[in-house]
Design a protein around this motif. Sequence first.
Motif, mmCIF file in Angstrom:
data_model
loop_
_atom_site.group_PDB
_atom_site.id
_atom_site.type_symbol
_atom_site.label_atom_id
_atom_site.label_comp_id
_atom_site.label_asym_id
_atom_site.label_seq_id
_atom_site.Cartn_x
_atom_site.Cartn_y
_atom_site.Cartn_z
ATOM 1 N N VAL A 1 5.058 -1.659 0.941
ATOM 2 C CA VAL A 1 4.419 -0.467 1.503
ATOM 3 C C VAL A 1 3.543 0.160 0.423
ATOM 4 C CG1 VAL A 1 4.758 1.797 2.555
ATOM 5 C CG2 VAL A 1 6.369 -0.058 3.047
ATOM 6 N N LEU A 2 2.272 0.334 0.740
ATOM 7 C CA LEU A 2 1.327 0.980 -0.165
ATOM 8 C C LEU A 2 1.274 2.467 0.158
ATOM 9 C CD1 LEU A 2 -1.529 -1.659 0.150
ATOM 10 C CD2 LEU A 2 0.169 -1.477 -1.679
ATOM 11 N N PHE A 3 1.224 3.303 -0.884
ATOM 12 C CA PHE A 3 1.214 4.747 -0.698
ATOM 13 C C PHE A 3 -0.096 5.342 -1.184
ATOM 14 C CE2 PHE A 3 5.751 3.751 -1.117
ATOM 15 C CZ PHE A 3 6.186 4.235 0.110
ATOM 16 N N GLY A 4 -0.529 6.405 -0.502
ATOM 17 C CA GLY A 4 -1.738 7.116 -0.881
ATOM 18 C C GLY A 4 -1.475 8.140 -1.961
ATOM 19 N N ALA A 5 -2.538 8.687 -2.480
ATOM 20 C CA ALA A 5 -2.448 9.676 -3.550
ATOM 21 C C ALA A 5 -2.110 11.063 -3.023
ATOM 22 C CB ALA A 5 -3.772 9.727 -4.312
ATOM 23 N N ASP A 6 -2.188 11.253 -1.717
ATOM 24 C CA ASP A 6 -1.974 12.558 -1.092
ATOM 25 C C ASP A 6 -0.490 12.836 -0.946
ATOM 26 O OD1 ASP A 6 -2.551 14.937 0.199
ATOM 27 O OD2 ASP A 6 -2.709 13.985 2.167
ATOM 28 N N PRO B 1 2.260 9.666 2.267
ATOM 29 C CA PRO B 1 1.772 8.840 3.371
ATOM 30 C C PRO B 1 1.765 7.348 3.028
ATOM 31 C CG PRO B 1 -0.067 9.906 2.265
ATOM 32 C CD PRO B 1 1.192 10.442 1.638
ATOM 33 N N ALA B 2 2.101 6.541 4.033
ATOM 34 C CA ALA B 2 1.999 5.076 3.906
ATOM 35 C C ALA B 2 0.597 4.681 4.350
ATOM 36 C CB ALA B 2 3.052 4.399 4.769
ATOM 37 N N ILE B 3 -0.175 4.037 3.474
ATOM 38 C CA ILE B 3 -1.564 3.707 3.806
ATOM 39 C C ILE B 3 -1.753 2.243 4.196
ATOM 40 C CG2 ILE B 3 -2.480 5.588 2.396
ATOM 41 C CD1 ILE B 3 -3.236 3.434 0.297
ATOM 42 N N GLY B 4 -0.678 1.463 4.207
ATOM 43 C CA GLY B 4 -0.775 0.067 4.606
ATOM 44 C C GLY B 4 0.297 -0.753 3.931
ATOM 45 N N GLY B 5 0.167 -2.072 4.048
ATOM 46 C CA GLY B 5 1.124 -2.959 3.414
ATOM 47 C C GLY B 5 1.273 -4.254 4.182
ATOM 48 N N THR B 6 2.188 -5.089 3.695
ATOM 49 C CA THR B 6 2.384 -6.407 4.291
ATOM 50 C C THR B 6 3.867 -6.676 4.539
ATOM 51 O OG1 THR B 6 2.487 -7.420 2.096
ATOM 52 C CG2 THR B 6 0.340 -7.403 3.183
ATOM 53 N N ARG C 1 2.045 -6.775 9.163
ATOM 54 C CA ARG C 1 1.480 -5.733 8.301
ATOM 55 C C ARG C 1 2.089 -4.381 8.618
ATOM 56 N NH1 ARG C 1 -3.614 -2.901 10.252
ATOM 57 N NH2 ARG C 1 -3.396 -2.921 12.504
ATOM 58 N N VAL C 2 1.979 -3.473 7.643
ATOM 59 C CA VAL C 2 2.272 -2.066 7.855
ATOM 60 C C VAL C 2 0.979 -1.455 8.376
ATOM 61 C CG1 VAL C 2 2.930 0.115 6.765
ATOM 62 C CG2 VAL C 2 3.961 -2.038 5.978
ATOM 63 N N VAL C 3 1.028 -0.821 9.534
ATOM 64 C CA VAL C 3 -0.173 -0.241 10.123
ATOM 65 C C VAL C 3 -0.639 0.926 9.250
ATOM 66 C CG1 VAL C 3 -1.144 0.907 12.158
ATOM 67 C CG2 VAL C 3 0.538 -0.952 12.438
ATOM 68 N N PRO C 4 -1.892 0.873 8.771
ATOM 69 C CA PRO C 4 -2.388 1.931 7.883
ATOM 70 C C PRO C 4 -2.308 3.317 8.521
ATOM 71 C CG PRO C 4 -3.868 0.056 7.855
ATOM 72 C CD PRO C 4 -2.871 -0.189 8.960
ATOM 73 N N HIS C 5 -1.883 4.286 7.738
ATOM 74 C CA HIS C 5 -1.847 5.703 8.120
ATOM 75 C C HIS C 5 -1.012 5.955 9.373
ATOM 76 C CE1 HIS C 5 -4.859 6.106 5.028
ATOM 77 N NE2 HIS C 5 -5.548 5.155 5.620
ATOM 78 N N SER C 6 0.041 5.163 9.555
ATOM 79 C CA SER C 6 0.876 5.310 10.751
ATOM 80 C C SER C 6 2.157 6.092 10.479
ATOM 81 C CB SER C 6 1.234 3.935 11.314
ATOM 82 O OG SER C 6 2.027 3.204 10.389
ATOM 83 N N GLY C 7 2.344 6.565 9.275
ATOM 84 C CA GLY C 7 3.560 7.297 8.973
ATOM 85 C C GLY C 7 3.646 7.659 7.513
ATOM 86 N N TYR D 1 7.208 4.708 10.005
ATOM 87 C CA TYR D 1 5.872 4.160 10.151
ATOM 88 C C TYR D 1 5.900 2.996 11.129
ATOM 89 C CZ TYR D 1 7.871 1.910 5.960
ATOM 90 O OH TYR D 1 8.709 1.318 5.060
ATOM 91 N N MET D 2 4.719 2.507 11.455
ATOM 92 C CA MET D 2 4.577 1.412 12.413
ATOM 93 C C MET D 2 4.285 0.109 11.678
ATOM 94 S SD MET D 2 5.096 2.685 15.393
ATOM 95 C CE MET D 2 4.619 1.246 16.343
ATOM 96 N N LEU D 3 4.878 -0.951 12.202
ATOM 97 C CA LEU D 3 4.611 -2.299 11.734
ATOM 98 C C LEU D 3 3.894 -3.045 12.856
ATOM 99 C CD1 LEU D 3 8.178 -3.132 10.334
ATOM 100 C CD2 LEU D 3 6.259 -2.059 9.125
ATOM 101 N N GLU D 4 3.169 -4.080 12.498
ATOM 102 C CA GLU D 4 2.567 -4.959 13.490
ATOM 103 C C GLU D 4 2.850 -6.395 13.087
ATOM 104 O OE1 GLU D 4 -1.829 -6.079 14.128
ATOM 105 O OE2 GLU D 4 -1.465 -4.342 15.428
ATOM 106 N N ALA D 5 3.581 -7.116 13.949
ATOM 107 C CA ALA D 5 3.891 -8.520 13.677
ATOM 108 C C ALA D 5 2.622 -9.349 13.812
ATOM 109 C CB ALA D 5 4.957 -9.014 14.651
#
Length: 149
Positions: free
Chosen positions: A16-21, A38-43, A52-58, A76-80
């Motif tokens: 999970v990638l995190f934003g600076a905010d 905030p989670a900004i994305g991921g794999t 993937r981790v859906v960007p900005h979903s949680g 947050y939301m994931l997408e298979a």
Amino acid sequence: MTAADCTLEHVFDIEVLFGADRHIFGPLPGGGSQGYTPAIGGTISGPRLSGRVVPHSGADYALVRDDGTIELSAHYMLEADDGTSIYIQNRGYLVRAAAGNTQPSYFRLTPYFRVPEGPHDWLSRTVIVGGGERRTDPDRSLFRYYALV
């Protein structure tokens, strides 16, 4: 082996990638402070799930207790890879390590999932546990998940 015996099976990893905010406020009544990252994305990768981790979903809504323990509550939301939407709620504990150590001394969690009927609905009826690891540059957490079988 009896019905009460359990083993762990590695099912997938999430980065999970995190934003600076980031926001932390407090003190709260009763002690501690509340955090938001905030989670900004991921794999997602592994033998039973990829995507993937859906960007900005949680975000991670952490309670930082006065004893240094962090109560994790991330949503947050994931997408298979097949396009299936999966909601994850991660609950757990992160205990800060001694000064000078970059890794927490304890980072464990239990995720819960909401997923539509189909190839990934096993997530909504399986006890899964995981361990985490913090990394920087970029700011991220790595999680390894195991099904309790």
